[in-house]
Design a protein around this motif. Structure first.
Motif, PDB file in Angstrom:
ATOM      1  N   LYS A   1       0.847  -1.187   0.000  1.00 45.07           N
ATOM      2  CA  LYS A   1       0.000   0.000   0.000  1.00 45.07           C
ATOM      3  C   LYS A   1       0.887   1.243   0.000  1.00 45.07           C
ATOM      4  CE  LYS A   1      -4.205   1.242   2.467  1.00 45.07           C
ATOM      5  NZ  LYS A   1      -5.050   0.891   3.616  1.00 45.07           N
ATOM      6  N   ARG A   2       0.488   2.222  -0.791  1.00 46.22           N
ATOM      7  CA  ARG A   2       1.232   3.493  -0.796  1.00 46.22           C
ATOM      8  C   ARG A   2       1.024   4.199   0.540  1.00 46.22           C
ATOM      9  NH1 ARG A   2       0.719   7.731  -4.833  1.00 46.22           N
ATOM     10  NH2 ARG A   2       2.898   8.103  -4.399  1.00 46.22           N
ATOM     11  N   VAL A   3       2.049   4.873   1.012  1.00 48.83           N
ATOM     12  CA  VAL A   3       1.950   5.593   2.291  1.00 48.83           C
ATOM     13  C   VAL A   3       0.932   6.722   2.226  1.00 48.83           C
ATOM     14  CG1 VAL A   3       4.286   5.042   3.084  1.00 48.83           C
ATOM     15  CG2 VAL A   3       3.901   7.101   1.710  1.00 48.83           C
ATOM     16  N   TYR A   4       0.584   7.151   1.014  1.00 49.57           N
ATOM     17  CA  TYR A   4      -0.343   8.277   0.847  1.00 49.57           C
ATOM     18  C   TYR A   4      -1.804   7.829   0.898  1.00 49.57           C
ATOM     19  CZ  TYR A   4       4.116  10.156  -0.550  1.00 49.57           C
ATOM     20  OH  TYR A   4       5.440  10.510  -0.567  1.00 49.57           O
ATOM     21  N   GLU A   5      -2.048   6.505   0.954  1.00 48.30           N
ATOM     22  CA  GLU A   5      -3.416   5.987   1.085  1.00 48.30           C
ATOM     23  C   GLU A   5      -3.794   5.959   2.559  1.00 48.30           C
ATOM     24  OE1 GLU A   5      -4.257   2.257  -1.019  1.00 48.30           O
ATOM     25  OE2 GLU A   5      -2.372   2.564  -2.076  1.00 48.30           O
ATOM     26  N   ASP A   6      -5.088   6.116   2.823  1.00 53.27           N
ATOM     27  CA  ASP A   6      -5.567   6.078   4.204  1.00 53.27           C
ATOM     28  C   ASP A   6      -5.407   4.677   4.784  1.00 53.27           C
ATOM     29  OD1 ASP A   6      -6.319   8.752   4.207  1.00 53.27           O
ATOM     30  OD2 ASP A   6      -8.344   8.315   3.488  1.00 53.27           O
ATOM     31  N   PRO A   7      -5.031   4.604   6.076  1.00 53.37           N
ATOM     32  CA  PRO A   7      -4.960   3.296   6.715  1.00 53.37           C
ATOM     33  C   PRO A   7      -6.359   2.683   6.851  1.00 53.37           C
ATOM     34  CG  PRO A   7      -4.267   5.048   8.232  1.00 53.37           C
ATOM     35  CD  PRO A   7      -4.656   5.693   6.955  1.00 53.37           C
ATOM     36  N   ALA A   8      -6.406   1.368   6.886  1.00 57.96           N
ATOM     37  CA  ALA A   8      -7.667   0.648   7.064  1.00 57.96           C
ATOM     38  C   ALA A   8      -7.504  -0.333   8.221  1.00 57.96           C
ATOM     39  CB  ALA A   8      -8.035  -0.104   5.793  1.00 57.96           C
ATOM     40  N   GLN A   9      -8.595  -0.662   8.854  1.00 60.63           N
ATOM     41  CA  GLN A   9      -8.572  -1.629   9.953  1.00 60.63           C
ATOM     42  C   GLN A   9      -7.986  -2.967   9.478  1.00 60.63           C
ATOM     43  OE1 GLN A   9      -9.687  -0.600  13.028  1.00 60.63           O
ATOM     44  NE2 GLN A   9      -8.876  -2.486  13.887  1.00 60.63           N
ATOM     45  N   SER A  10      -8.265  -3.314   8.221  1.00 63.29           N
ATOM     46  CA  SER A  10      -7.809  -4.589   7.664  1.00 63.29           C
ATOM     47  C   SER A  10      -6.304  -4.623   7.363  1.00 63.29           C
ATOM     48  CB  SER A  10      -8.586  -4.903   6.388  1.00 63.29           C
ATOM     49  OG  SER A  10      -8.365  -3.876   5.426  1.00 63.29           O
ATOM     50  N   ASP A  11      -5.614  -3.483   7.511  1.00 59.75           N
ATOM     51  CA  ASP A  11      -4.181  -3.435   7.229  1.00 59.75           C
ATOM     52  C   ASP A  11      -3.372  -4.311   8.182  1.00 59.75           C
ATOM     53  OD1 ASP A  11      -4.641  -1.663   5.167  1.00 59.75           O
ATOM     54  OD2 ASP A  11      -3.845   0.095   6.219  1.00 59.75           O
ATOM     55  N   GLY A  12      -3.848  -4.492   9.386  1.00 58.71           N
ATOM     56  CA  GLY A  12      -3.088  -5.275  10.351  1.00 58.71           C
ATOM     57  C   GLY A  12      -1.800  -4.581  10.736  1.00 58.71           C
TER      58      GLY A  12
ATOM     59  N   ARG B   1       8.419  11.665   1.199  1.00 53.99           N
ATOM     60  CA  ARG B   1       8.267  13.123   1.117  1.00 53.99           C
ATOM     61  C   ARG B   1       6.870  13.557   1.520  1.00 53.99           C
ATOM     62  NH1 ARG B   1      10.852  13.788  -4.728  1.00 53.99           N
ATOM     63  NH2 ARG B   1      13.002  13.456  -4.127  1.00 53.99           N
ATOM     64  N   GLY B   2       6.818  14.664   2.221  1.00 46.76           N
ATOM     65  CA  GLY B   2       5.544  15.305   2.510  1.00 46.76           C
ATOM     66  C   GLY B   2       4.725  14.657   3.609  1.00 46.76           C
ATOM     67  N   ILE B   3       5.297  13.716   4.337  1.00 46.38           N
ATOM     68  CA  ILE B   3       4.548  13.062   5.418  1.00 46.38           C
ATOM     69  C   ILE B   3       5.303  13.251   6.727  1.00 46.38           C
ATOM     70  CG2 ILE B   3       3.756  10.846   6.352  1.00 46.38           C
ATOM     71  CD1 ILE B   3       3.091   9.949   3.623  1.00 46.38           C
ATOM     72  N   LYS B   4       4.587  13.766   7.710  1.00 49.59           N
ATOM     73  CA  LYS B   4       5.188  13.918   9.039  1.00 49.59           C
ATOM     74  C   LYS B   4       5.208  12.551   9.718  1.00 49.59           C
ATOM     75  CE  LYS B   4       4.111  18.656  10.183  1.00 49.59           C
ATOM     76  NZ  LYS B   4       3.438  19.448   9.224  1.00 49.59           N
ATOM     77  N   LYS B   5       6.247  12.319  10.513  1.00 47.76           N
ATOM     78  CA  LYS B   5       6.386  11.013  11.180  1.00 47.76           C
ATOM     79  C   LYS B   5       5.163  10.667  12.009  1.00 47.76           C
ATOM     80  CE  LYS B   5      11.089  10.093  10.796  1.00 47.76           C
ATOM     81  NZ  LYS B   5      12.344  10.546  10.783  1.00 47.76           N
ATOM     82  N   GLU B   6       4.612  11.648  12.709  1.00 48.83           N
ATOM     83  CA  GLU B   6       3.462  11.355  13.561  1.00 48.83           C
ATOM     84  C   GLU B   6       2.173  11.156  12.751  1.00 48.83           C
ATOM     85  OE1 GLU B   6       4.525  15.595  13.270  1.00 48.83           O
ATOM     86  OE2 GLU B   6       5.636  13.933  14.121  1.00 48.83           O
ATOM     87  N   ALA B   7       2.167  11.566  11.492  1.00 52.89           N
ATOM     88  CA  ALA B   7       0.966  11.448  10.651  1.00 52.89           C
ATOM     89  C   ALA B   7       0.845  10.066  10.009  1.00 52.89           C
ATOM     90  CB  ALA B   7       0.963  12.517   9.572  1.00 52.89           C
ATOM     91  N   LEU B   8       1.968   9.378   9.816  1.00 51.40           N
ATOM     92  CA  LEU B   8       1.931   8.070   9.163  1.00 51.40           C
ATOM     93  C   LEU B   8       1.663   7.000  10.212  1.00 51.40           C
ATOM     94  CD1 LEU B   8       2.213   6.397   6.620  1.00 51.40           C
ATOM     95  CD2 LEU B   8       4.674   6.367   6.972  1.00 51.40           C
TER      96      LEU B   8
END
Length: 117
Positions: free
Chosen positions: A10-21, A32-39
């Protein structure tokens, strides 16, 4: 050590899902463009990314894909301890390999998933 229930990329820019595990960033550099606390991730496994030399050689060129994943798999054979640690931590849950590349079919996460399967 249990194998993951499933493995997805999954790309880091996609929203997380419960099914991601268990969510693991497998890029050598922070996206690029993602804060550590946001991912939303469980861990960052830089050592499961291709070497800098291999990444630069590949350059996300689809024509080099077959050679890239074969060379990357050879590198992964030398990193069994890191792979085993990842699988222990995942503990049978679904595993999501996170990556930043735009190409969803030719990237290191896809090659890592191939190796794990």
């Amino acid at each position: 050590m249990k194998q993951p229930e499933s493995i997805q990329c999954k790309r880091v820019y996609e929203d997380p899902a419960q099914s991601d595990g268990y969510r693991v960033l497998v890029d050598g550099m922070w996206p690029r463009g993602i804060k550590k606390e946001a991912l939303k991730l469980d861990e960052w496994r830089k050592e499961l990314a291709p070497s800098a030399e291999l990444r630069k050689w590949f350059g996300h060129d689809p024509e080099r894909w077959a050679a890239f994943y074969q060379k990357f798999h050879a590198e992964l054979h030398e990193r069994r301890d890191a792979l085993n640690a990842l699988l222990r931590r995942c503990d049978g849950r679904p595993l999501t390999l996170l990556y930043a590349a735009k190409d969803t079919e030719h990237n290191n996460a896809v090659a890592l998933k191939m190796f794990l399967n």
